[in-house]
Design a protein around this motif. Structure first.
Motif, PDB file in Angstrom:
ATOM      1  N   ALA A  96      -3.489 -27.878  -3.850  1.00 37.17           N
ATOM      2  CA  ALA A  96      -3.667 -26.602  -3.152  1.00 37.17           C
ATOM      3  C   ALA A  96      -4.845 -25.850  -3.767  1.00 37.17           C
ATOM      4  O   ALA A  96      -5.690 -25.297  -3.053  1.00 37.17           O
ATOM      5  CB  ALA A  96      -2.388 -25.776  -3.252  1.00 37.17           C
ATOM      6  N   ARG A  97      -4.943 -25.866  -5.100  1.00 41.08           N
ATOM      7  CA  ARG A  97      -6.040 -25.140  -5.771  1.00 41.08           C
ATOM      8  C   ARG A  97      -7.384 -25.774  -5.437  1.00 41.08           C
ATOM      9  O   ARG A  97      -8.349 -25.080  -5.151  1.00 41.08           O
ATOM     10  CB  ARG A  97      -5.797 -25.153  -7.283  1.00 41.08           C
ATOM     11  N   LEU A  98      -7.404 -27.107  -5.465  1.00 40.75           N
ATOM     12  CA  LEU A  98      -8.654 -27.814  -5.149  1.00 40.75           C
ATOM     13  C   LEU A  98      -9.138 -27.460  -3.747  1.00 40.75           C
ATOM     14  O   LEU A  98     -10.320 -27.227  -3.519  1.00 40.75           O
ATOM     15  CB  LEU A  98      -8.395 -29.314  -5.181  1.00 40.75           C
ATOM     16  N   ARG A  99      -8.185 -27.432  -2.794  1.00 39.41           N
ATOM     17  CA  ARG A  99      -8.581 -27.132  -1.411  1.00 39.41           C
ATOM     18  C   ARG A  99      -9.123 -25.715  -1.309  1.00 39.41           C
ATOM     19  O   ARG A  99     -10.111 -25.458  -0.621  1.00 39.41           O
ATOM     20  CB  ARG A  99      -7.386 -27.301  -0.474  1.00 39.41           C
ATOM     21  N   MET A 100      -8.473 -24.793  -2.027  1.00 37.75           N
ATOM     22  CA  MET A 100      -8.935 -23.397  -1.994  1.00 37.75           C
ATOM     23  C   MET A 100     -10.334 -23.288  -2.622  1.00 37.75           C
ATOM     24  O   MET A 100     -11.212 -22.628  -2.084  1.00 37.75           O
ATOM     25  CB  MET A 100      -7.987 -22.481  -2.787  1.00 37.75           C
ATOM     26  N   ALA A 102     -12.568 -25.638  -2.939  1.00 31.84           N
ATOM     27  CA  ALA A 102     -13.569 -26.295  -2.086  1.00 31.84           C
ATOM     28  C   ALA A 102     -13.931 -25.398  -0.910  1.00 31.84           C
ATOM     29  O   ALA A 102     -15.103 -25.226  -0.584  1.00 31.84           O
ATOM     30  CB  ALA A 102     -13.037 -27.633  -1.592  1.00 31.84           C
ATOM     31  N   TYR A 103     -12.918 -24.800  -0.285  1.00 32.71           N
ATOM     32  CA  TYR A 103     -13.214 -23.955   0.880  1.00 32.71           C
ATOM     33  C   TYR A 103     -14.021 -22.728   0.449  1.00 32.71           C
ATOM     34  O   TYR A 103     -15.004 -22.359   1.103  1.00 32.71           O
ATOM     35  CB  TYR A 103     -11.928 -23.539   1.598  1.00 32.71           C
ATOM     36  N   ALA A 104     -13.614 -22.143  -0.676  1.00 33.76           N
ATOM     37  CA  ALA A 104     -14.321 -20.942  -1.145  1.00 33.76           C
ATOM     38  C   ALA A 104     -15.775 -21.271  -1.492  1.00 33.76           C
ATOM     39  O   ALA A 104     -16.663 -20.440  -1.342  1.00 33.76           O
ATOM     40  CB  ALA A 104     -13.606 -20.362  -2.364  1.00 33.76           C
ATOM     41  N   GLY A 105     -16.021 -22.506  -1.957  1.00 28.56           N
ATOM     42  CA  GLY A 105     -17.389 -22.910  -2.292  1.00 28.56           C
ATOM     43  C   GLY A 105     -18.203 -23.223  -1.047  1.00 28.56           C
ATOM     44  O   GLY A 105     -19.421 -23.063  -1.028  1.00 28.56           O
ATOM     45  N   LEU A 106     -17.507 -23.683  -0.010  1.00 28.95           N
ATOM     46  CA  LEU A 106     -18.199 -24.121   1.206  1.00 28.95           C
ATOM     47  C   LEU A 106     -18.594 -22.941   2.085  1.00 28.95           C
ATOM     48  O   LEU A 106     -19.673 -22.936   2.696  1.00 28.95           O
ATOM     49  CB  LEU A 106     -17.235 -25.035   1.978  1.00 28.95           C
ATOM     50  N   GLU A 107     -17.726 -21.956   2.138  1.00 23.45           N
ATOM     51  CA  GLU A 107     -17.925 -20.835   3.078  1.00 23.45           C
ATOM     52  C   GLU A 107     -19.281 -20.140   2.909  1.00 23.45           C
ATOM     53  O   GLU A 107     -19.985 -19.936   3.904  1.00 23.45           O
ATOM     54  CB  GLU A 107     -16.779 -19.837   2.940  1.00 23.45           C
TER      55      GLU A 107
END
Ligand code: ATP
Length: 584
Positions: A96-100, A102-107
């Motif tokens: 869950a942390r990794l996905r968060m 990754a998304y926060a880095g991608l946005e």
């Protein structure tokens, strides 16, 4: 390896779960080791006592070792069960942390920073690579730590009985747990790297095929695309077959080392017993204990083999996250100014890696509530002007202010909350009409949704559908016509009562009747807002409309349409061209 260490740091908030998982793993291995060693000794000792006569049998304590066997058997089951629970909890939390992360880095990279990426490759990084990394603790980090800790304790345990036995066990464990897996890792490095790359390519090709299915079919290119996917799939299978063969070799070699170590314990135990350094039944303890000890290193060949693929996945994910966002974000935004006049002074904008600026030396002032039309040929920089205002791309020179506040001082989210964009390419998400409308204002009630649909002249269409607001729109709005999709985006704009309305050719490609209806709806929305509209067309412009014309990223005309089309400037030339094209 650096990426994997960085990955380990992400576990920091869950260190209690991680340590508990490792502790329980070590306990499971040690309980199994103690169970077999004790059982071996107990069986051999009862055998010896059995032939030693009645007096010896009476003197022998059967109960304590039997209770020990039961204790270790129960402990092993409980520790394994608890270990599985804890390991999975740690894994899911990290995932869950990794996905968060990754998304926060991608946005912040979207859309300009991701312009060169393939959608399928991004999907691969966000889904397959992250899922693979989610297993890092369970399948790689934890087995290594458990093996190291348990191997040391077990070798020390044997060393108490005899230093030679301790050394022999440690040697066997190191060969089976490190040397054999390292050999398989060396053999598997190339196919493992190839498998990760091939999976990503195949996924990207498949996503392209699904998204561009209509074009592939009309261009008769679906066969070539299928062959490409087939070729990648065959290469992937070959790489996976090699990996499976190497894994098989690793497992067999590990088993061989375990068997040889157990066998070697027998002559060693015999020699120790002959020298009266240990009792006879302890030989069985050494042999069976050695056999059980290899449980600690059994997962290591697989862990080593996964290591290569995980390092590749970690590199692919961190490579994406380490890209500097095209626009730097300030920590906070200043208060919203009272008047939202827009002003650009000598502004230039260059996309990352582009040779020429897309906008150069732009001077433009747009007062709050003003309506301005931006004209210009394809590639003139019209959309780049919007990208600048929305802070999707930074300006490299000049100053851009809104109500006197520098755009660079406003956080992207705060700035974008001032704007609504209606363009010719509307992103419609698979789901219901309601889902798509609520994107614009998540707290809107049904009355607000219907009001927005009325404004966008879409209410009758929605009412006529059996599902009403809950009708499904299909993938990318496949169940809607182009005009309906466009009006849906207008309804979204109606829900967002923002001070600025940015229109990027929203009527392009609509038939005249639909366009007329769309324009009427748009006029209702445009009142009382600042409107900046991009268009190639002049037929809807009135003489007192303000137009700004761009050419090669520069403003070449700015004034009232009536006056500009009378002169000899670029707007007049465009206007004459337009009239000529209408005559043909
Ligand atoms: N993400 C990007 N990265 C690099 N260059 C870009 C990017 N987006 C646009 N450009 C370039 O910037 C220039 C201006 O593009 P822009 O999209 O602003 O033109 P436009 O006037 O909106 O064109 P159109 O009417 O065709 O949409 C073009 O030369 C284009 O190739």
């Amino acid at each position: 390896m650096r990426d994997l260490i960085r990955l380990l740091r992400l576990y920091a908030p869950y260190r209690v779960w991680v340590l508990a998982g490792i502790g329980l793993g070590v306990l499971t291995v040690l309980a199994n080791f103690a169970l077999l060693a004790l059982s071996g000794w107990f069986l051999a000792a009862t055998g010896v006592v059995g032939v030693a006569g009645y007096a010896a049998q009476n003197a022998f304590n059967f109960f304590t070792p039997a209770a020990g066997v039961r204790f270790f058997a129960t402990l092993r089951v409980l520790a394994r069960y608890a270990g599985r629970l804890v390991d999975h909890e740690a894994t899911f939390r990290l995932l869950a942390r990794l996905r968060m992360v990754a998304y926060a880095g991608l946005e912040p990279l979207a859309p300009v920073g991701l312009a060169g990426e393939r959608g399928g490759d991004l999907l691969s990084r966000l889904v397959a690579d992250i899922d693979r990394l989610g297993d890092f603790f369970l399948r790689v980090a934890s087995p290594f730590m458990i093996a190291a800790a348990a191997a040391l304790v077990m070798a020390l345990g044997f060393a108490i009985v005899s230093p030679e036995a301790g050394l022999l066990l440690l040697l066997g464990l190191v060969v089976a747990g490190v040397a054999v897996p390292l050999a398989s890792l060396g053999l598997g490095r190339r196919p493992a790297g190839a498998a990760v790359a091939l999976q990503a390519t195949m996924r990207a090709d498949l996503v392209d095929s699904v998204q561009g299915m209509a074009e592939l079919l009309t261009c008769n290119a679906s066969g070539a695309m299928a062959e490409r996917v087939d070729a990648a799939s065959a290469a992937l299978l070959a790489a996976q077959r090699r990996l499976a063969a190497i894994a098989g070799f690793g497992a067999a070699a590990g088993l061989l080392v375990a068997g040889l170590t157990m066998l070697a314990m027998l002559p060693l135990g015999g020699a120790l017993a002959d020298a009266h350094r240990i009792a006879g039944p302890v030989i069985a303890l050494l042999a069976l204990g050695a056999m059980a000890a290899f449980e600690a290193v059994a997962p290591l060949p697989a862990a080593f083999q996964l290591l290569g693929g995980m390092a590749d996945s970690a590199r692919r994910v961190f490579d994406l996250l380490d890209r500097p966002p095209p626009v730097a974000e300030p920590a906070s935004s200043p208060p919203r100014p009272a008047r939202l006049d827009l002003r650009l002074d000598g502004v230039s904008l260059r996309y990352p890696g582009a040779a020429h600026p897309a906008l150069a030396g732009i001077d433009l002032a747009i007062a709050e509530g003003e309506h301005v039309t931006i004209l210009g040929r394809s590639g003139a920089g019209k959309t780049s002007l919007f990208n600048l205002l929305l802070r999707f791309a930074p300006h490299e020179a000049g100053t851009a202010t809104i109500g006197g506040v520098d755009l660079a001082a406003i956080r992207g989210d705060d700035l974008r909350s001032l704007f609504t964009v209606v363009s010719q390419t509307t992103a419609i998400f698979a789901g219901t009409l309601r889902d798509n409308l609520l994107l614009a204002r998540p707290d809107a009630d049904d009355a607000a949704l219907w009001h927005a649909l009325e404004t966008a002249r879409l209410a009758d269409f929605v009412r006529a559908r059996p599902g009403g607001l809950d009708s499904l729109v299909g993938e990318a709005g496949a169940k809607l016509s182009g005009g309906e999709a466009r009006r849906l985006s207008l309804a979204r704009a109606a829900l967002r009562a923002t001070p600025f309305l940015l229109l990027d050719e929203p009527t392009e490609g609509l038939d005249p009747l639909t366009e007329a209806e769309f324009r009427r709806a748009l006029a209702g929305l445009a009142a009382r807002r600042t409107v900046i509209a991009i268009t190639h067309r002049l037929d809807h412009l009135a003489d007192d409309d303000r137009v700004v014309m761009l050419a090669e990223g520069r403003i070449v005309a700015d004034g009232r349409f009536g006056a500009l089309r009378q002169g000899a400037g670029p707007v007049a030339r465009l206007s004459r061209l337009r009239e000529m094209s209408l005559r043909f």
